[in-house]
Design a protein around this motif. Structure first.
Motif, mmCIF file in Angstrom:
data_model
loop_
_atom_site.group_PDB
_atom_site.id
_atom_site.type_symbol
_atom_site.label_atom_id
_atom_site.label_comp_id
_atom_site.label_asym_id
_atom_site.label_seq_id
_atom_site.Cartn_x
_atom_site.Cartn_y
_atom_site.Cartn_z
ATOM 1 N N ASP A 1 -3.569 12.351 35.472
ATOM 2 C CA ASP A 1 -4.740 11.500 35.262
ATOM 3 C C ASP A 1 -5.968 12.209 35.813
ATOM 4 N N ARG A 2 -6.864 12.602 34.935
ATOM 5 C CA ARG A 2 -8.070 13.326 35.355
ATOM 6 C C ARG A 2 -9.239 12.391 35.626
ATOM 7 N N GLY A 3 -9.008 11.091 35.581
ATOM 8 C CA GLY A 3 -10.080 10.151 35.867
ATOM 9 C C GLY A 3 -11.098 10.032 34.759
ATOM 10 N N LEU A 4 -10.688 10.318 33.538
ATOM 11 C CA LEU A 4 -11.617 10.276 32.409
ATOM 12 C C LEU A 4 -11.499 9.000 31.589
ATOM 13 N N LYS A 5 -10.509 8.175 31.863
ATOM 14 C CA LYS A 5 -10.280 6.974 31.068
ATOM 15 C C LYS A 5 -11.492 6.048 31.096
ATOM 16 N N GLY A 6 -11.889 5.613 29.899
ATOM 17 C CA GLY A 6 -13.009 4.692 29.786
ATOM 18 C C GLY A 6 -14.363 5.349 29.745
ATOM 19 N N LYS A 7 -14.440 6.623 30.072
ATOM 20 C CA LYS A 7 -15.718 7.322 30.016
ATOM 21 C C LYS A 7 -16.017 7.723 28.575
ATOM 22 N N ALA A 8 -17.273 8.113 28.328
ATOM 23 C CA ALA A 8 -17.719 8.376 26.959
ATOM 24 C C ALA A 8 -18.159 9.817 26.785
ATOM 25 N N ALA A 9 -17.745 10.410 25.664
ATOM 26 C CA ALA A 9 -18.065 11.803 25.381
ATOM 27 C C ALA A 9 -18.644 11.953 23.983
ATOM 28 N N PHE B 1 -10.615 19.700 31.951
ATOM 29 C CA PHE B 1 -10.683 20.023 33.381
ATOM 30 C C PHE B 1 -12.122 20.027 33.878
ATOM 31 N N LEU B 2 -13.015 20.702 33.149
ATOM 32 C CA LEU B 2 -14.406 20.802 33.591
ATOM 33 C C LEU B 2 -15.090 19.440 33.616
ATOM 34 N N ALA B 3 -14.624 18.508 32.786
ATOM 35 C CA ALA B 3 -15.215 17.166 32.752
ATOM 36 C C ALA B 3 -14.687 16.274 33.869
ATOM 37 N N SER B 4 -13.610 16.686 34.509
ATOM 38 C CA SER B 4 -12.943 15.837 35.490
ATOM 39 C C SER B 4 -13.535 15.989 36.887
ATOM 40 N N ALA B 5 -13.162 15.055 37.756
ATOM 41 C CA ALA B 5 -13.622 15.097 39.139
ATOM 42 C C ALA B 5 -13.062 16.308 39.875
ATOM 43 N N GLU B 6 -11.935 16.828 39.419
ATOM 44 C CA GLU B 6 -11.353 18.026 40.038
ATOM 45 C C GLU B 6 -12.329 19.197 40.013
ATOM 46 N N ALA B 7 -13.178 19.220 38.990
ATOM 47 C CA ALA B 7 -14.128 20.319 38.826
ATOM 48 C C ALA B 7 -15.507 19.950 39.374
ATOM 49 N N GLY B 8 -15.553 18.977 40.244
ATOM 50 C CA GLY B 8 -16.827 18.454 40.728
ATOM 51 C C GLY B 8 -17.724 19.443 41.442
#
Length: 249
Positions: free
Chosen positions: A2-10, A225-232
């Motif tokens: 889970d990259r924490g992207l659920k519900g976000k908009a792209a 990956f780059l969109a996720s919080a891991e790449a903050g």
């Protein structure tokens, strides 16, 4: 994962095929709301398709407005549009240069500019998909090389602005990826060297100095990956995803 992207908009450009389409599919799989735009629209299940020609200076603002209307927010912009003309420098006229810059560099710049206030509101991010040709000069890729180099410089400049505005901006340089364009190059090698498809693909890969060609899904995974919080803490990065093609520092 889970990259924490659920519900976000792209918003993803160049979404009708190849790398852009793979990016849309990956982000949808991550649970994002995705608007995919291209001249031919986008047919990825679960995504919103929006036909637009980003060479039109008015189109990027309209695309951003449609994405915000559809989702009520915007967290990520992926600039993956724009095939540039390959060919001998002396044979390429002004129209070829203008069309290539309009479809890739200016489209990315305008789409990002229109989306920036919305990305500030969500502390979102931008990913430019440039290309290895921006680092490896080639006489038959003068347009594409210069466009990709310009996108890399734009990445650094926008990342500088993004530090104060809370928007992360990074860039991916794909190498030789199995898309329709690569298939065309393999066909050319088949004809020139009288090889079958497998042998031509192997010869082209070896000439590039890589073990194999990449897949669009591998570029899409890096975007996620780059969109996720891991790449903050990744800001202004130029990430080569090329199988080792670029050997310079």
């Amino acid at each position: 994962m889970d990259r924490g992207l659920k519900g976000k908009a792209a918003l993803v450009s160049g979404a009708s095929k190849g790398i852009g389409r793979a990016i849309v599919a990956r982000l949808v799989a991550e649970g994002m709301q995705v608007l995919g735009t291209a001249r031919g629209g986008c047919d990825v299940p679960g995504a919103v398709g929006f036909p637009a020609d980003l060479r039109d200076p008015a189109a990027p603002s309209a695309v951003v407005a449609r994405a915000v209307e559809a989702f009520g927010r915007l967290d990520l912009v992926v600039n993956s549009a724009g095939a540039t003309r390959r060919g001998d420098f002396l044979a390429l006229d002004d129209a070829a240069w203008t069309d290539s810059y309009a479809g890739k560099f200016f489209a990315a710049m305008r789409l990002t500019r229109a989306a920036w206030p919305h990305l500030m509101a969500t502390q979102g991010s931008v990913v430019h998909v440039a290309g290895a040709g921006g680092k490896i000069a080639s006489a038959d890729f003068t347009i594409g090389g210069s466009v990709n180099a310009a996108l890399m410089n734009l990445t650094k400049a926008l990342a500088d602005r993004g530090v104060q505005d809370g928007v992360r901006v990074n860039c991916i340089n794909p190498g030789s990826i199995r898309t329709d364009r690569l298939t065309g190059r393999i066909t050319t090698v088949m004809q020139e060297q009288e090889l079958d498809e497998a042998a031509a693909a192997d010869a082209l890969a070896k000439a590039t100095g890589v073990a194999r060609f990449g897949e669009p899904e591998e570029i899409a995974a890096v975007v996620a990956f780059l969109a996720s919080a891991e790449a903050g803490y990744i800001q202004g990065a130029i990430l080569d995803v090329d199988g080792g093609w670029i050997r310079a520092v």
